[in-house]
Motif scaffolding. Structure first.
Motif, PDB file in Angstrom:
ATOM      1  N   HIS A 259      -1.241  -4.147   2.602  1.00 49.40           N
ATOM      2  CA  HIS A 259      -1.580  -2.725   2.690  1.00 49.40           C
ATOM      3  C   HIS A 259      -3.084  -2.462   2.632  1.00 49.40           C
ATOM      4  O   HIS A 259      -3.598  -1.739   3.476  1.00 49.40           O
ATOM      5  N   HIS A 308       5.726   0.077  -0.292  1.00 45.23           N
ATOM      6  CA  HIS A 308       6.334   0.932   0.728  1.00 45.23           C
ATOM      7  C   HIS A 308       6.666   0.135   1.992  1.00 45.23           C
ATOM      8  O   HIS A 308       7.344   0.643   2.868  1.00 45.23           O
ATOM      9  N   HIS A 309       6.203  -1.104   2.050  1.00 43.95           N
ATOM     10  CA  HIS A 309       6.632  -1.975   3.147  1.00 43.95           C
ATOM     11  C   HIS A 309       7.948  -2.657   2.809  1.00 43.95           C
ATOM     12  O   HIS A 309       8.453  -3.450   3.592  1.00 43.95           O
TER      13      HIS A 309
HETATM   14 CU   LIG Z   1       1.110   0.076   3.854  1.00 40.72          CU
END
Ligand SMILES: [Cu+2]
Lengths: 559, 190
Positions: A259, A308-309
């Motif tokens: 991220h 969030h992945h």
């Molecule tokens: Cu991300």
């Protein structure tokens, strides 16, 4: 420092190459401008390779049940496309701009550690070759750019492609870290008198924050790669369920890098936009401190959103909520900047050069990519759309519509400084419109494809009417993008040879790089104008109305 | 030049580098903590590691942090000869630690243990192996400094700055070992 005697003759020879110029000087150089150009040219070459891979994929997908590429080759090509574009194109092209521009922007002669700078570039170049050598070593990696375990482990990827992938990224990543360290040391120690952190050009600000992200995030990738290599080469057990290892652990470590990497690929683009928009709007950036400060917020938050992945993994309700909330939060400082740029343009005397067209398009494209990103922070939407073409569309709006458009804006803006010649504006407009139309044709329809349920990373699809039409449109868009790249190349090559002479400061700009000749001499500056504001060249050209006097007056009236 | 750290650029560089490397080690150590207790039946920290013997080698390594500081301080005061002596002691102590590490590995190999044996073995060899690699690189750096003192290294300020940066790196290597020793050898074997 006295050199080790054995190395002396070699060093002398290298130094001679460096000073005599010519082709060999490119190999021996430690000049940040030459290294910057090397970065830009190398990333352009890899961009062509990654682009050809993209066109191969789109050609395979132009009609349903196509047999142009076989499934195994398709897997290799999408893996190579993603890995190439992220590690060998987007990051290094931004590093190239940073390496070329930062010393000029801060009034320095070179980086704090010029040899480290050269080392970093060569790590990148050799790492890139290592990745592409996998094609000759029988097979390229085929487990996707994030190489999820156990797919990337020996039992499922038993040829050498994954090993090349991991080694290559270790080498490239080491170079990236080296440049990040060097940028921090350079901005910390090499600024000219008066260049306080409140006078630093925003591109340098973004690069500085970006370098902290690099230094903090790349080691997570290195750790992941090392563990994967131990598993593959020494029969380790890190990610092997049979031995108690956890494949999910790979995802945690990888996205701890992955991220922040998204922001590593986008912060310098913010920096470019923050230079281009004010100059072509003839206005000071609206909210300098807000742009810099919100970027610090992004950098800190970007280390707290990685899962969030991983919503599809099933981390549990609580963790899902935490990461959904943090992911929505990070959209705020990003959105703030969009308003800064719009407010800068508001009421400005806008000059629609090619550079400005790309910058304005960036605002729109990046906003679309940002909004679809916020959608993914909503967990049920993520569950519905993850691993579909909607993700492909989203991330290309961020990385192509966002970063690539910003990089083109930057290239049109700084090419005169690099080469001493202007890029053709007529060709530039063609390039812009072909890119804009091609890009939106290719990727806008992929939002719909994703919502219609088409999964990504499959080499073909059944003959469903809507899928068929949308895929056809997408492929035509990709071909138009291909043409746009040819136009761009032609423009660069033709203009470098016989473009209009640029002069020192063709855009009537305000930052220090425009105070020296184009291209700058080896030592960068004969004379650096005094720096008393964020726009030293404005102050120089308008002694009756300087930024610093206005700031002082405002302060006095305030009291 | 107005950069605040114009004379300390080597220190800025090495401190950010240390920050980066710490994160690398943090992930390797996390793997050990995460997988602790998942090596049922096979070798694990409790039935293989010897905190006493490794503790002695650890003290030797940590002592080298003191000696490198003495060496660096001597160089800052321009007593190059004294600096050289303390540097030699540092290199010696670091070398002894590596030998100790080699003896420990040899013992484990003799018991039939290797990276592939189980999760403990994988995490242990990876983390301590990478630490040993860092000690080894640190030794090379210190040897280069020692070699350069023959040619008069230490007279110029930037050279002393370079040595200070090298000594920071050496302290870092020792600090990583504090974490590794207490997590693998003390917490792991409790
Ligand atoms: Cu991300």
């Amino acid at each position: 420092m006295s050199e080790v005697p054995v190395a002396l003759p070699v060093l002398r020879k290298l130094q001679r190459f460096e000073h005599e110029g010519g082709m060999l000087s490119w190999v021996a150089s430690v000049d940040h401008k030459q290294i910057g150009i090397l970065y830009l040219v190398t990333s352009l070459i890899f961009f062509l390779a990654g682009g050809v891979e993209a066109l191969l994929m789109r050609t395979q997908l132009i009609v349903p049940e196509n047999r142009f590429l076989n499934p195994s080759l398709y897997n290799q090509i999408f893996t190579m496309h993603g890995t190439t574009m992220i590690f060998l194109v987007v990051v290094p092209v931004l590093l190239g701009l940073m390496v070329y521009l930062i010393p000029l922007m801060i009034g320095a002669r070179d980086f704090a550690f010029p040899r480290l700078n050269a080392f970093a570039y060569w790590m990148y170049a050799l790492g890139g070759l290592l990745l592409y050598f996998s094609f000759f070593a029988h097979d390229a990696p085929a487990a996707g750019w994030f190489a999820y375990t156990p797919l990337s482990e020996k039992p499922y990827s038993n040829l050498q492609g994954m090993d090349y992938w991991a080694l290559s990224l270790l080498v490239v990543g080491t170079g990236t870290i080296a440049t990040g360290l060097n940028v921090i040391a350079t901005i910390a120690s090499m600024r000219i008198k008066g260049m306080s952190l409140r006078h630093l050009p925003l591109f340098a600000w973004m690069s500085l924050i970006n370098s902290f992200l690099i230094v903090g995030a790349m080691p997570a990738l290195n750790a992941a790669l090392v563990m994967l290599l131990v598993d593959r080469q020494l029969q380790g057990n890190f990610f092997k369920p049979a031995a108690g290892g956890s494949p999910i652990f790979w995802q945690h470590v990888f996205w701890n890098f992955g991220h922040p990497e998204v922001y590593i690929m986008v912060l310098p683009a913010f920096g470019i936009i923050s230079e281009v928009i004010p100059v072509f709007s003839r206005k000071v950036i609206y909210g300098y401190a807000v742009v810099a400060g919100s970027t610090v917020a992004i950098a800190l938050l970007s280390f707290g959103v990685w899962a969030h992945h991983m919503f599809a993994v099933g981390l549990g309700h609580f963790l899902d909520l935490v990461f959904a909330a943090s992911s929505m939060l990070i959209a705020v400082p990003t959105g703030v900047k969009i308003f800064n740029w719009i407010a800068t343009m508001w009421g400005g005397a806008i000059r629609f050069t090619t550079s400005m067209w790309f910058a304005v398009a960036f605002l729109v494209m990046f906003t679309i990519g940002g909004l679809s990103g916020v959608m993914f922070a909503v967990v049920p939407i993520d569950w519905q759309l993850t691993d579909t073409y909607f993700v492909v569309a989203h991330m290309h709006y961020v990385l192509f519509g966002g970063t690539a458009f910003a990089v083109f804006a930057g290239i049109y803006y700084w090419f005169p400084k690099f080469s001493g010649r202007m890029l053709s504006e007529r060709m530039g407009k063609w390039h812009f419109w072909l890119t804009f139309i091609g890009f939106n044709l290719t990727f806008m329809v992929q939002h719909s494809l994703g919502m219609l349920g088409m999964p990504r990373r499959v080499f073909t699809y059944p003959n469903i009417h809507t899928w068929k039409v949308l895929n056809f449109v997408s492929t035509i868009g990709a071909y138009i993008l291909g043409v746009s790249v040819v136009v761009f190349l032609w423009n660069v090559i033709a203009s470098a040879r016989q473009g209009r002479t640029a002069g020192d400061d063709p855009w009537d700009a305000w930052t220090l790089e425009w105070a020296t000749s184009s291209p700058p001499p080896v030592h960068n500056f004969d004379y650096v104008p005094p720096v008393r504001s964020a726009r030293p060249l404005w102050d120089l050209k308008h002694p009756e109305d300087t930024d610093w006097e206005r700031a002082r007056k405002r302060q006095r009236n305030g009291r | 030049m107005a950069g605040e750290f114009v004379h300390q650029k080597s220190r800025v560089l090495i401190l950010t580098f240390i920050f980066s490397e710490s994160i690398f080690f943090a992930f390797l150590i996390t793997a050990f903590v995460l997988y602790h207790g998942r090596s049922a039946g096979g070798p694990d920290a409790r039935n293989t590691l010897d905190p006493i013997r490794t503790g002695i080698y650890s003290l030797i390594l940590w002592a080298s942090s003191v000696t490198v500081w003495l060496s660096e301080r001597a160089m800052r005061h321009l007593s190059i000869t004294r600096s050289k002596r303390w540097l030699e002691v540092t290199i010696l102590l670091g070398g002894i630690f590596l030998v100790g590490q080699g003896i420990e590995y040899h013992g484990l190999f003799a018991k039939g243990m290797s990276v592939e044996t189980d999760l403990f073995a994988t995490t242990f060899f990876t983390t301590t192996g990478f630490h040993a690699l860092h000690v080894f690189i640190g030794l090379i750096v210190l040897l280069i400094v020692r070699g350069l003192t023959v040619a008069g290294f230490g007279q110029e300020e930037y050279q002393r700055e370079g040595f200070i940066a090298a000594s920071y790196y050496w302290h870092f290597v020792d600090a990583v070992w504090v974490a590794v020793f207490f997590i693998f050898y003390i917490w792991g074997t409790r």
